[in-house]
Design a protein around this motif. Structure first.
Motif, PDB file in Angstrom:
ATOM      1  N   LEU A  31       0.825  -1.211   0.000  1.00  0.00           N
ATOM      2  CA  LEU A  31       0.000   0.000   0.000  1.00  0.00           C
ATOM      3  C   LEU A  31       0.861   1.264   0.000  1.00  0.00           C
ATOM      4  O   LEU A  31       0.619   2.200  -0.766  1.00  0.00           O
ATOM      5  CB  LEU A  31      -0.933   0.014   1.213  1.00  0.00           C
ATOM      6  CG  LEU A  31      -2.267  -0.714   1.091  1.00  0.00           C
ATOM      7  CD1 LEU A  31      -3.065  -0.545   2.378  1.00  0.00           C
ATOM      8  CD2 LEU A  31      -3.073  -0.211  -0.097  1.00  0.00           C
ATOM      9  N   TRP A  32       1.863   1.294   0.881  1.00  0.00           N
ATOM     10  CA  TRP A  32       2.700   2.486   0.957  1.00  0.00           C
ATOM     11  C   TRP A  32       3.557   2.637  -0.298  1.00  0.00           C
ATOM     12  O   TRP A  32       3.807   3.753  -0.769  1.00  0.00           O
ATOM     13  CB  TRP A  32       3.573   2.488   2.202  1.00  0.00           C
ATOM     14  CG  TRP A  32       4.221   3.823   2.395  1.00  0.00           C
ATOM     15  CD1 TRP A  32       5.503   4.183   2.092  1.00  0.00           C
ATOM     16  CD2 TRP A  32       3.582   5.001   2.868  1.00  0.00           C
ATOM     17  NE1 TRP A  32       5.702   5.507   2.361  1.00  0.00           N
ATOM     18  CE2 TRP A  32       4.539   6.043   2.847  1.00  0.00           C
ATOM     19  CE3 TRP A  32       2.299   5.289   3.329  1.00  0.00           C
ATOM     20  CZ2 TRP A  32       4.248   7.343   3.254  1.00  0.00           C
ATOM     21  CZ3 TRP A  32       2.007   6.577   3.744  1.00  0.00           C
ATOM     22  CH2 TRP A  32       2.972   7.581   3.697  1.00  0.00           C
ATOM     23  N   SER A  33       4.011   1.517  -0.840  1.00  0.00           N
ATOM     24  CA  SER A  33       4.779   1.571  -2.086  1.00  0.00           C
ATOM     25  C   SER A  33       3.956   2.211  -3.195  1.00  0.00           C
ATOM     26  O   SER A  33       4.444   3.069  -3.948  1.00  0.00           O
ATOM     27  CB  SER A  33       5.215   0.162  -2.493  1.00  0.00           C
ATOM     28  OG  SER A  33       6.082  -0.397  -1.531  1.00  0.00           O
ATOM     29  N   ALA A  34       2.696   1.806  -3.309  1.00  0.00           N
ATOM     30  CA  ALA A  34       1.810   2.407  -4.314  1.00  0.00           C
ATOM     31  C   ALA A  34       1.551   3.880  -3.994  1.00  0.00           C
ATOM     32  O   ALA A  34       1.474   4.717  -4.895  1.00  0.00           O
ATOM     33  CB  ALA A  34       0.499   1.637  -4.380  1.00  0.00           C
ATOM     34  N   HIS A  35       1.446   4.186  -2.708  1.00  0.00           N
ATOM     35  CA  HIS A  35       1.152   5.559  -2.275  1.00  0.00           C
ATOM     36  C   HIS A  35       2.249   6.533  -2.695  1.00  0.00           C
ATOM     37  O   HIS A  35       1.967   7.687  -3.045  1.00  0.00           O
ATOM     38  CB  HIS A  35       0.980   5.579  -0.751  1.00  0.00           C
ATOM     39  CG  HIS A  35       0.680   6.927  -0.193  1.00  0.00           C
ATOM     40  ND1 HIS A  35      -0.539   7.560  -0.364  1.00  0.00           N
ATOM     41  CD2 HIS A  35       1.441   7.786   0.543  1.00  0.00           C
ATOM     42  CE1 HIS A  35      -0.519   8.740   0.250  1.00  0.00           C
ATOM     43  NE2 HIS A  35       0.672   8.894   0.795  1.00  0.00           N
ATOM     44  N   VAL A  36       3.513   6.065  -2.652  1.00  0.00           N
ATOM     45  CA  VAL A  36       4.625   6.956  -3.019  1.00  0.00           C
ATOM     46  C   VAL A  36       5.005   6.832  -4.487  1.00  0.00           C
ATOM     47  O   VAL A  36       5.991   7.429  -4.926  1.00  0.00           O
ATOM     48  CB  VAL A  36       5.857   6.704  -2.124  1.00  0.00           C
ATOM     49  CG1 VAL A  36       5.528   6.982  -0.666  1.00  0.00           C
ATOM     50  CG2 VAL A  36       6.386   5.282  -2.296  1.00  0.00           C
TER      51      VAL A  36
END
Length: 412
Positions: free
Chosen positions: A237-242
């Motif tokens: 999720l965080w990878s996609a977020h950044v």
């Protein structure tokens, strides 16, 4: 004592750890293809996600029944039964309808509850306490290896033979797991010489008698699993977020998982030599720190670094949940105790991602990740205090609660 010091875990390699590796490989081969299978049979995205969750749901609703089955028929028979039923679930899921897929995945999840409980109970009783944490950490690590290699082999076979090859691979692994389990020796007390079953207590009796354990250390385990469950979602999720692409995200996740796998045995050795707290508290503090820092990462390198810390923190805690469950489980009613213990564990594993999802919907992803960091701190606090206190009060591996069963146990 000399027998304990000379105990060799290698003699359990095939009968105890072989089934775990194979069962993990089977589930690992299936998990990535379930959503695509569902959508190819007409399911929407939401329904496909729900079908993928049925692995966990089937296990969740079967933990307590699994304890009764294991208690009645013994660990070896339960493991063989679980392998056969899971293989039948795969056959059912392969039938060309959405309903058969739903039913098959749910059956596999139910069988996994029986398998996971039986293998934990077997090692709890087969391995002396001097080697317990190593044995159960190795068990968790072997399952991780299975989850890692299953998708790799499945992907290669799919590329050559198509999607049905992954199902065939899973069936073969499950049947082989059941065969390996037939080589296990029945533990004393599974069935007496006359075929009569030993005295048993109900899950309700165990819950009432051991409520102080479930309400304290069990709460800590629920929090541990909530952090672990959210970790698997936070990284992608965080990878996609950044703004990281799918390939980079997959690489980050794989490296984190690889670090997780490398440290499971040393963690078990530390728990055996230094105590459970020596691993439980650092594991949760590391994961809490990594989750707290994650919202401040914005590049592939920084996300990877924090994900590696998450993987290391999770890896050194390998076997922790099973070891604490084994430590506090009673001699009489152990299967029922472990069934309730797994119920708490599965509850935490479900609540972690749900908490992440809910807080994200309300205030955003970064605050949601921070909330899960707080859960990690809470888990560290609970496990730093309560296990040692309960042991001092007579619970755990060196004592039993002051009731009628204790005098009978100590008098024998």
């Amino acid at each position: 004592m000399s027998a304990e010091l000379g105990f060799d875990l290698r003699r359990l390699a095939v009968p105890a750890y072989g089934p775990s590796l194979l069962f993990g490989a089977a589930e690992g081969a299936l998990l990535p293809i379930i959503p695509a299978e569902a959508t190819s049979r007409g399911a929407g995205v939401a329904l496909a996600a729900f079908i993928a969750m049925l692995f966990g749901l089937g296990s969740f609703v079967s933990n307590i029944p699994a304890s009764g089955l294991t208690d009645r028929f013994g660990e070896r028979r339960a493991l063989v039964f679980a392998g056969l039923v899971a293989a039948l679930g795969c056959v059912l899921a392969m039938l060309p309808s959405l309903v058969s897929l739903i039913a098959g995945v749910f059956v596999i999840g139910m069988a996994s509850a029986v398998f996971l409980l039986a293998r934990q109970k077997y090692l709890t009783e087969a391995v002396p306490i001097t080697h317990r944490a190593r044995a159960l950490s190795l068990l968790g690590g072997v399952m991780r290896i299975g989850f890692f290699i299953g998708p790799l082999i499945g992907a290669a076979l799919i590329g050559i033979f198509g999607v049905p090859a992954a199902w065939i691979l899973a069936i073969a692994c499950l049947l082989l797991a059941g065969w390996c389990a037939t080589r296990m020796e029945d533990l004393p007390g599974a069935l007496d010489a006359g075929g009569a079953t030993p005295a048993r207590v109900t899950p309700r009796d165990v819950l009432r008698t051991h409520l102080p354990v479930f309400a304290t250390v069990g709460l800590g385990i629920l929090l541990v699993q909530a952090v672990r469950g959210s970790r698997q979602v936070v990284i992608p999720l965080w990878s996609a977020h950044v703004g990281l692409d799918e390939q980079t995200t997959s690489l980050v996740y794989a490296i984190s998982a690889g670090i997780d796998m490398l440290v499971f045995y040393p963690a078990g050795r530390v728990m055996d030599l230094r105590g459970r707290r020596a691993v439980a508290v650092p594991s949760m503090l590391l994961m809490a720190a990594a989750l707290a820092v994650m919202p401040f990462t914005h590049t592939a390198a920084t996300v990877l670094a924090v994900s590696c810390v998450l993987g290391f923190g999770n890896g050194i805690g390998s076997g922790l949940v099973m070891t604490l469950g084994a430590d506090f489980s009673p001699d009489v009613g152990r299967a029922a105790f472990l069934g309730i213990w797994r119920q708490q564990s599965d509850t935490g594993n479900t609540l972690g991602p749900l908490t992440l999802s809910g807080v994200t919907a309300l205030v955003g992803l970064a605050p949601a990740v921070a909330v899960n960091a707080l859960l990690g701190l809470a888990a560290a606090g609970v496990l730093a205090y309560w296990p040692a206190r309960l042991v001092r009060e007579g619970w755990g591996p060196h004592g039993r609660p002051q009731d009628d069963t204790e005098s009978a146990t100590r008098g024998s």
